[in-house]
Scaffold this motif. Structure first.
Motif, PDB file in Angstrom:
ATOM      1  N   UNK A  38       0.589  -1.296  -0.478  1.00 27.39           N
ATOM      2  CA  UNK A  38       0.298   0.191  -0.068  1.00 27.39           C
ATOM      3  C   UNK A  38       1.009   0.998   0.060  1.00 27.39           C
ATOM      4  N   UNK A  39       1.579   1.488   0.989  1.00 25.32           N
ATOM      5  CA  UNK A  39       3.163   2.594   0.463  1.00 25.32           C
ATOM      6  C   UNK A  39       3.977   2.114  -0.235  1.00 25.32           C
ATOM      7  N   UNK A  40       4.080   1.430  -1.225  1.00 24.23           N
ATOM      8  CA  UNK A  40       4.953   1.397  -2.122  1.00 24.23           C
ATOM      9  C   UNK A  40       3.390   2.030  -3.498  1.00 24.23           C
ATOM     10  N   UNK A  41       2.140   1.770  -3.529  1.00 28.05           N
ATOM     11  CA  UNK A  41       1.804   1.390  -4.554  1.00 28.05           C
ATOM     12  C   UNK A  41       0.888   3.214  -4.758  1.00 28.05           C
ATOM     13  N   UNK A  42       0.350   2.758  -3.786  1.00 32.85           N
ATOM     14  CA  UNK A  42      -0.473   4.165  -3.292  1.00 32.85           C
ATOM     15  C   UNK A  42      -0.298   5.473  -3.143  1.00 32.85           C
ATOM     16  N   UNK A  43       1.082   5.307  -2.136  1.00 34.99           N
ATOM     17  CA  UNK A  43       1.459   6.885  -0.986  1.00 34.99           C
ATOM     18  C   UNK A  43       2.974   7.290  -2.013  1.00 34.99           C
ATOM     19  N   UNK A  44       3.897   5.954  -2.203  1.00 35.44           N
ATOM     20  CA  UNK A  44       5.029   6.278  -3.380  1.00 35.44           C
ATOM     21  C   UNK A  44       4.324   6.883  -4.582  1.00 35.44           C
ATOM     22  N   UNK A 103      -5.381   4.571  -6.997  1.00 34.13           N
ATOM     23  CA  UNK A 103      -5.898   5.016  -5.693  1.00 34.13           C
ATOM     24  C   UNK A 103      -5.995   4.560  -5.024  1.00 34.13           C
ATOM     25  N   UNK A 104      -6.061   5.278  -3.389  1.00 32.52           N
ATOM     26  CA  UNK A 104      -6.614   4.606  -2.154  1.00 32.52           C
ATOM     27  C   UNK A 104      -7.865   3.966  -1.623  1.00 32.52           C
ATOM     28  N   UNK A 105      -9.661   4.767  -2.943  1.00 25.48           N
ATOM     29  CA  UNK A 105     -10.445   4.148  -3.059  1.00 25.48           C
ATOM     30  C   UNK A 105     -10.365   3.016  -3.332  1.00 25.48           C
ATOM     31  N   UNK A 106      -9.511   3.121  -4.374  1.00 27.81           N
ATOM     32  CA  UNK A 106      -9.021   1.124  -5.456  1.00 27.81           C
ATOM     33  C   UNK A 106      -7.689   0.216  -4.985  1.00 27.81           C
ATOM     34  N   UNK A 107      -7.776   0.908  -3.964  1.00 33.12           N
ATOM     35  CA  UNK A 107      -6.986  -0.231  -3.007  1.00 33.12           C
ATOM     36  C   UNK A 107      -7.892  -0.964  -2.380  1.00 33.12           C
ATOM     37  N   UNK A 138      -7.180   0.589   6.522  1.00 29.86           N
ATOM     38  CA  UNK A 138      -8.530   0.270   4.807  1.00 29.86           C
ATOM     39  C   UNK A 138     -10.379   0.460   6.035  1.00 29.86           C
ATOM     40  N   UNK A 139     -10.345   0.049   6.423  1.00 33.63           N
ATOM     41  CA  UNK A 139     -11.762   0.802   7.288  1.00 33.63           C
ATOM     42  C   UNK A 139     -12.285   2.701   6.475  1.00 33.63           C
ATOM     43  N   UNK A 140     -11.186   3.288   7.625  1.00 33.27           N
ATOM     44  CA  UNK A 140     -11.012   4.724   7.268  1.00 33.27           C
ATOM     45  C   UNK A 140     -12.353   4.750   6.211  1.00 33.27           C
ATOM     46  N   UNK A 141     -11.162   5.124   4.804  1.00 27.97           N
ATOM     47  CA  UNK A 141     -12.185   5.522   4.019  1.00 27.97           C
ATOM     48  C   UNK A 141     -13.963   4.772   3.015  1.00 27.97           C
TER      49      UNK A 141
END
Lengths: 216, 169
Positions: free
Chosen positions: A52-58, A63-67, A152-155
């Motif tokens: 998640x850190x690599x693919x979404x954040x870096x 996107x966060x939602x798609x992840x 993961x639950x937050x969005x």
């Protein structure tokens, strides 16, 4: 810090003008997933955290939602969820070759090291030091797991709240209820997942029909 | 003697009809023990190694493969657990076809929430099985704190935790 900057500058510029998100080459994709596989100590929880850190954040490939959506989808497929996730994310970035490259990148180092570690363990299995280190590693995995599931639950809960107050309460009920169903009533996980999906579907359907009724 | 094709098929079958990395455990356990191809101790060890080795914890099957049948077993297990996840492409295609229906979106939404809830339960069970005490509580809190900074690489974090375990236990 300065190293990262140098690398950014020396990175080759894409040949064609890029529209939308930056499309990495297969080689780049292999490198990123190989590094993920190499660093993916600590089981699936820690690994998903890393991915998640690599693919979404870096790299901002997904996107966060798609992840979060992809991860939910992976629960419905057979086998190791993390490999499903790797295939999905790889394909989103670079099609079917991307899926295969991502999977190969993740698995080559991690499978090789798993085999070597097992061989080493077979020699060291009775050392008390090895046992003690293991007892320290498990709680750290747990800590990352707790952080991961709240991330993961937050969005999901945020989008429920945007929909309506009743959707938010359904969402909280699903979160807490599914945990209770597995922990206290010992229902099979697959049954709980299907039921939660069905409740989510009914809730969304109800809202969609209400919205239609509200329109002139 | 372990028959490689049957060995491969038993793991493939168990993984096809289960989700998650350890969903295949009951089926593999029953099948291998019935043939005397594995022992309970090998299962316990493989599961533990799966937790600390790189890759998803579902790779415990690869460890089991090595412990029971050497490198050949490990490679057979690797192949057997790599194939079922490819069906995600079929699941995703189905999702794309009916994905914009509100009920489908609601289904995935509900599924996602349940996964987060069950994830918490599994993670806490892991902690209980490991023996919950002041030291492990401290390690949990410290790892959350370190992970939230996003500055500490996960392997470093786990190395520190392993060191703490070796020193404190």
């Amino acid at each position: 810090m300065s190293n990262a900057k140098v690398e950014l500058i020396t990175e080759e510029a894409p040949q064609a003008p890029v529209t939308g998100p930056v499309q990495p080459s297969l080689w780049q994709l292999l490198r990123v997933w190989f590094m993920l596989g190499l660093q993916s100590f600590g089981g699936g929880t820690a690994t998903l955290f890393l991915i998640r850190r690599a693919v979404v954040e870096q790299h901002h490939w997904v996107s966060e939602g798609a992840f979060t959506r992809d991860w939910a989808l992976c629960q419905a497929a057979p086998g190791i969820n993390l490999l499903c996730m790797t295939i999905l994310l790889g394909r989103q970035v670079a099609g079917l070759p991307g899926a295969l490259v991502a999977m190969a990148g993740l698995m080559l180092p991690s499978v090789a090291i798993t085999i070597v570690m097992t061989a080493l363990y077979a020699d060291l299995r009775n050392l008390s030091m090895v046992q003690a280190a293991l007892r320290g590693i498990v709680p750290a995995t747990v800590g990352m797991g707790l952080l991961l599931s709240t991330n993961m639950a937050r969005p999901l809960l945020a989008s429920s709240r945007r929909e309506s107050a009743s959707s938010l309460s359904v969402g909280i009920l699903l979160l807490v209820g599914s945990a209770a169903a597995v922990q206290f009533w010992h229902l099979p996980v697959i049954v709980v997942l299907c039921a939660a999906g069905a409740i989510g579907a009914l809730n969304a359907w109800y809202h969609a029909s209400q919205a239609k009724v509200g329109q002139p | 003697m372990i028959e490689p094709f049957l060995y491969f098929w038993l793991i493939l079958k168990a993984s096809l009809f289960s989700t998650g990395g350890t969903g295949n455990l009951p089926s593999i356990h029953a099948d291998l023990l019935a043939r005397n191809w594995a022992t309970d101790r090998q299962f316990a060890e493989a599961l533990a190694i799966g937790q600390i080795s790189p890759g998803p914890s579902g790779f415990w099957v690869i460890s089991l493969g090595y412990l029971t049948d050497g490198v050949r077993g490990a490679l057979l297990a690797t192949l057997a657990i790599s194939l079922p996840p490819m069906l995600i492409l079929a699941v995703a295609a189905l999702h794309r076809r009916v994905g914009d229906h509100p009920a489908m979106q609601g289904f995935v939404h509900g599924l996602g929430l349940a996964v987060c809830g069950i994830f918490l339960v599994v993670v806490i069970q892991l902690l209980e099985e490991n023996g919950f005490d002041a030291i492990s509580a401290l390690i949990v809190l410290a790892s959350i704190g370190l992970a939230m900074t996003k500055r500490v690489p996960v392997p470093v974090l786990l190395l520190l935790a392993g060191l703490a375990g070796a020193l404190l236990y």
